[in-house]
Write an enzyme that holds these catalytic residues in place. Structure first.
Site, mmCIF file in Angstrom:
data_model
loop_
_atom_site.group_PDB
_atom_site.id
_atom_site.type_symbol
_atom_site.label_atom_id
_atom_site.label_comp_id
_atom_site.label_asym_id
_atom_site.label_seq_id
_atom_site.Cartn_x
_atom_site.Cartn_y
_atom_site.Cartn_z
ATOM 1 C CE1 TYR A 105 -3.142 2.979 0.632
ATOM 2 C CE2 TYR A 105 -2.260 3.143 2.847
ATOM 3 C CZ TYR A 105 -3.034 3.652 1.825
ATOM 4 O OH TYR A 105 -3.710 4.831 2.006
ATOM 5 C CE LYS A 202 -8.851 0.259 3.098
ATOM 6 N NZ LYS A 202 -8.024 0.884 4.085
HETATM 7 O O1 P1T Z 1 -6.392 3.627 5.678
HETATM 8 P P1 P1T Z 1 -5.890 3.011 6.946
HETATM 9 O O2 P1T Z 1 -6.959 2.407 7.805
HETATM 10 O O3 P1T Z 1 -4.970 3.896 7.696
HETATM 11 O O4 P1T Z 1 -5.038 1.717 6.494
HETATM 12 C C1 P1T Z 1 -3.844 1.792 5.762
HETATM 13 C C2 P1T Z 1 -3.660 0.521 4.967
HETATM 14 C C3 P1T Z 1 -2.833 -0.458 5.474
HETATM 15 N N1 P1T Z 1 -2.630 -1.623 4.820
HETATM 16 C C4 P1T Z 1 -3.238 -1.868 3.643
HETATM 17 C C5 P1T Z 1 -3.001 -3.163 2.950
HETATM 18 C C6 P1T Z 1 -4.123 -0.936 3.088
HETATM 19 O O5 P1T Z 1 -4.725 -1.234 1.934
HETATM 20 C C7 P1T Z 1 -4.342 0.299 3.769
HETATM 21 C C8 P1T Z 1 -5.237 1.351 3.215
HETATM 22 N N2 P1T Z 1 -5.563 1.187 1.867
HETATM 23 C C9 P1T Z 1 -6.402 1.983 1.136
HETATM 24 C C10 P1T Z 1 -7.013 3.065 1.636
HETATM 25 C C11 P1T Z 1 -6.603 1.589 -0.262
HETATM 26 O O6 P1T Z 1 -7.552 2.042 -0.918
HETATM 27 O O7 P1T Z 1 -5.809 0.765 -0.743
#
Ligand code: P1T
Length: 386
Positions: A105, A202
């Site tokens: 990410y 998610k």
């Molecule tokens: O957005 P947050 O709750 O802070 O999480 C960060 C994060 C961590 N790890 C993975 C694999 C992620 O996909 C994400 C956040 N990703 C998105 C917002 C996205 O659209 O891919």
């Protein structure tokens, strides 16, 4: 009734562990303790609850629940996935090195590259699918291997057991971001990982209505340190997010089954479509790591990436699609479409993105749990416009 031994299956654990009826009234739903502090009877005499950054029963219930689902001994909730990552990195000190997956990410890379390097922690990035590269990238000061599996957005897997072995042979911790798989499909601690982190925003939240994060471990010493960091650095979630997560986790098993069923149907449809140049989904036999996926996962999840060949094609697809909403994030009941280059992975240098396949024509689909006939019809008409 509260004997944890009777909760053996995943869905049973999700619905019951941490979610016991409340002691005073018997309320079957964990109450929302929306409070910042607790009355003390006299100086030094209280009920074990002093201040809500440290103690909150709704948060404790959610942490107990998630720990049970991942096979951890304890879990620690944070205000977002990135807050969880930032806090777990506080296990490290200046001078330590972290070996990371090169495909992750974009926000994770940004945290490591733009902020944590300023504190004297060094990061290097390898192709986690190549075990020899992982071995040779280990340094004497490598304290942690950090990976995502499947990765965002290229859906690449790490052989978690093999990489955990490399980490342990160097006395390093193995951390896995399990956001894409969810504990329903993959439990990294059982495969040898030491720490699992989630963006609970998610699949765990599952309804695109909260931002949260959580970390779990099966080591007492790490749990003790995380508990200290969670309180001392204070990046905790509010109790309402924890309450929503307790509501969401009760349907995690049924949601994940449907996400996967829909994703598999969408992937099979796209795989044979002439406008789709490449498809990345570990549930397809054509995925180069399909055998590994079958070995270390119980299912393949709801995320798919497709290569449409150009920015113009990606734009036309995103403009035409109607049930899938163009938005960042993933894992909710509603289907989403994302353009990683312009949305979630902009902070990764272009040369690196090109090398990984995060191209202008790449589109990421988060398959929701709508009726599959509607999703396929929507994709069909959108691909027609490409
Ligand atoms: O957005 P947050 O709750 O802070 O999480 C960060 C994060 C961590 N790890 C993975 C694999 C992620 O996909 C994400 C956040 N990703 C998105 C917002 C996205 O659209 O891919």
């Amino acid at each position: 009734m509260n004997d944890p031994k009777i909760y053996t299956g995943f869905a049973t654990k999700a619905i019951h562990i941490g979610q016991e009826p409340e002691a005073t009234t018997g309320a079957v739903t964990v109450p929302l303790f929306q409070t910042s502090t607790y009355a003390q009877e006299e100086i030094g005499k209280h009920k074990g609850f002093e201040y809500a950054r440290t103690h909150n029963p709704t948060r404790f219930a959610w942490e107990k629940n998630l720990a049970a689902l991942e096979g951890g001994i304890a879990a620690f909730a944070f205000g977002s996935g990135l807050a969880a990552e930032d806090s777990l990195m506080k296990l490290l000190s200046s001078g330590d090195h972290v070996l990371c997956a090169e495909d992750m990410y974009g926000g994770t890379f940004r945290l490591f590259d733009k902020i944590l390097t300023r504190f004297g922690i060094t990061f290097s990035y390898v192709n986690m699918t190549d075990l020899n590269s992982v071995k040779s990238a280990m340094q004497p000061n490598t304290k942690m291997i950090y990976t995502e599996s499947p990765t965002n957005p290229m859906m690449t897997l790490t052989d978690l057991a093999a990489v955990a072995e490399i980490a342990h042979s160097h006395n390093a911790m193995m951390v896995v971001d399990n956001t894409f798989a969810s504990p329903y499909f993959q439990q990294p601690l059982a495969l040898g990982a030491d720490i699992v982190i989630h963006s609970a925003t998610k699949y765990l939240g599952g309804h695109s209505d909260l931002v949260s994060g959580i970390v779990t471990t099966n080591h007492q010493d790490i749990a003790d340190q995380l508990k200290f960091i969670q309180n001392a650095a204070g990046a905790v979630p509010g109790p309402f997010e924890c309450w929503l997560l307790l509501r969401s986790t009760k349907t995690l098993a049924v949601r994940m089954k449907q996400h996967e069923k829909n994703a598999l149907a969408v992937a099979r449809y796209c795989e044979n479509h002439p406008k789709v140049q490449k498809i990345f989904y570990p549930g397809l036999e054509s995925h180069p790591q399909h055998e590994l996926a079958k070995r270390q996962m119980k299912g393949f999840g709801g995320m798919i990436s497709i290569e449409l060949g150009s920015l113009e094609n990606a734009k036309n697809f995103a403009k035409a699609i109607r049930i899938f909403t163009l938005a960042e994030s993933l894992g909710g009941v509603e289907s989403l479409v994302c353009h990683p280059v312009s949305m979630t992975h902009g902070s990764i240098p272009k040369e690196k993105r090109d090398q990984l396949g995060v191209t202008d024509g790449l589109v990421r689909l988060s398959c929701g749990i709508e009726d599959i006939e509607d999703l396929l019809a929507d994709i069909e008409q959108a691909l027609d416009k490409v």
